[in-house]
Design a protein around this motif. Structure first.
Motif, PDB file in Angstrom:
ATOM      1  N   GLY A 157      51.887  59.613  50.140  1.00  0.00           N
ATOM      2  CA  GLY A 157      51.868  58.158  50.066  1.00  0.00           C
ATOM      3  C   GLY A 157      51.558  57.647  48.672  1.00  0.00           C
ATOM      4  N   HIS A 158      52.045  58.355  47.654  1.00  0.00           N
ATOM      5  CA  HIS A 158      51.817  57.950  46.263  1.00  0.00           C
ATOM      6  C   HIS A 158      53.107  57.399  45.654  1.00  0.00           C
ATOM      7  N   ASP A 177      58.333  53.157  45.160  1.00  0.00           N
ATOM      8  CA  ASP A 177      57.415  53.407  46.273  1.00  0.00           C
ATOM      9  C   ASP A 177      58.199  54.162  47.346  1.00  0.00           C
ATOM     10  N   ASP A 213      49.199  59.040  40.754  1.00  0.00           N
ATOM     11  CA  ASP A 213      47.966  58.947  41.545  1.00  0.00           C
ATOM     12  C   ASP A 213      47.859  57.617  42.272  1.00  0.00           C
ATOM     13  N   GLU A 214      48.637  56.643  41.839  1.00  0.00           N
ATOM     14  CA  GLU A 214      48.571  55.306  42.426  1.00  0.00           C
ATOM     15  C   GLU A 214      49.166  55.293  43.832  1.00  0.00           C
ATOM     16  N   PRO A 215      48.474  54.700  44.812  1.00  0.00           N
ATOM     17  CA  PRO A 215      49.007  54.645  46.178  1.00  0.00           C
ATOM     18  C   PRO A 215      50.313  53.855  46.234  1.00  0.00           C
TER      19      PRO A 215
END
Length: 325
Positions: A157-158, A177, A213-215
């Motif tokens: 989910g990154h 995304d 690393d960002e969701p």
């Protein structure tokens, strides 16, 4: 058969949590009444299935319930062995992992089951690399590192940073995304959003990938089948570059020509037996390529600019072969 169904029911509840009787009936391909009888049978056998009433109710197992429901029947073992012969995993960069898993699976089967499943699998061929006309199926290839990075972003989910080579465009870096992965006709796709808008990327055109690393900004659950159908519909019905073409074609060439089009808007027969088709293609280049494959068996009637493009291409070929080598 009922024993297998009861095992499947328990495994569904273990894997997916609370489910309604209607959902279980669809998954098991039986009636709701049969599901209710199976629930009663499981309860009588000591399996802790309980019902929750209300709008979001359904059936569930008590938390922490575990049981060794790992047995495979012949058809289940055969299905897994056959699945290992498919090339779909190649599009997701999972080919080597699938091969390793299938070796472990076959080795773990009892002797009798292993022999019968492997023997039966030799009698089945799924998606061969060539068709009856000796045309080779061109499957997409995705490098293992890129496939692993894309999968890592999808499953964790990154957000994902990719260097993507769109058709007729220089490769560009973009951050997306990721929502899920789809394989269709030997081609793999990444479904994602970018700036809140739906995007679909062909995996073989991803030249580099980096999971961040960002969701990811995406919903917690997704219906991939529905998402794919919606994008498919938009693709067929929209797009500024799509072109509608009127073609006369030999009836024997109808299917191969139609298979390359996005849509068939109209069809009628001429007096000489040829078919007059109104077809939609992705763009002019797509239409020119599709019609060119059929030489004199197909003729573009409209639009004029496509007729001119095919005429000019034919003139270049005729000029080249009109002189001695």
């Amino acid at each position: 058969m009922r024993a297998d169904r009861l095992v499947s029911l328990v495994l569904l509840l273990r894997r997916r949590g609370r489910l309604t009787a209607d959902t279980l009936a669809r998954e098991l391909e039986v009636s709701t009444r049969t599901v209710l009888r199976d629930i009663e049978a499981l309860s009588a056998a000591g399996v802790p299935v309980y019902a929750e009433r209300g709008r979001h109710g359904g059936f569930a197992l008590l938390p922490g319930f575990q049981t060794a429901l790992t047995g495979l029947n012949h058809d289940e073992a055969l299905a897994l062995v056959v699945a290992g012969s498919r090339r779909g995993a190649q599009q997701f960069g999972l080919g080597s992992a699938l091969a390793s898993a299938m070796l472990k699976l076959v080795d773990a089967l009892p002797d009798g089951l292993r022999d019968t499943a492997a023997g039966a699998a030799q009698r089945l061929l799924i998606d061969p690399e060539t068709d009856l006309l000796a045309r080779r199926v061109a499957a997409d290839e995705v490098s293992a590192p890129i496939g692993a990075e894309v999968r890592r972003a999808v499953f964790a989910g990154h957000r994902l940073r990719i260097r993507y080579a769109a058709v007729d465009q220089a490769p560009k870096w973009r951050t997306v995304d990721p929502i899920g992965l789809v394989t269709m006709r030997e081609q793999g796709y990444l479904l994602a959003t970018r700036g809140g808008a739906d995007r679909t990327y062909r995996l073989s055109r991803i030249l580099a990938a980096e999971a961040l690393d960002e969701p990811a900004r995406r919903p917690g659950t997704v219906d991939l089948d529905r998402a794919w159908q919606e994008r498919h519909t938009r693709f067929r019905n929209g797009g500024d570059e799509q072109i509608t073409v009127l073609v006369r074609v030999d009836p024997a060439r109808r299917e191969p020509l139609v298979d390359t089009a996005l849509d068939v808007r109209a069809e009628e027969s001429d007096a000489d037996g040829r078919l007059r088709l109104t077809l939609v293609f992705q763009d002019r280049r797509h239409a020119e390529w599709a019609v060119w494959q059929h030489a004199t068996h197909a003729e573009v009637l409209a639009p004029q600019e496509l007729r001119t493009a095919i005429r000019d291409r034919a003139a270049v070929i005729a000029n080249r072969y009109g002189t001695s080598s």
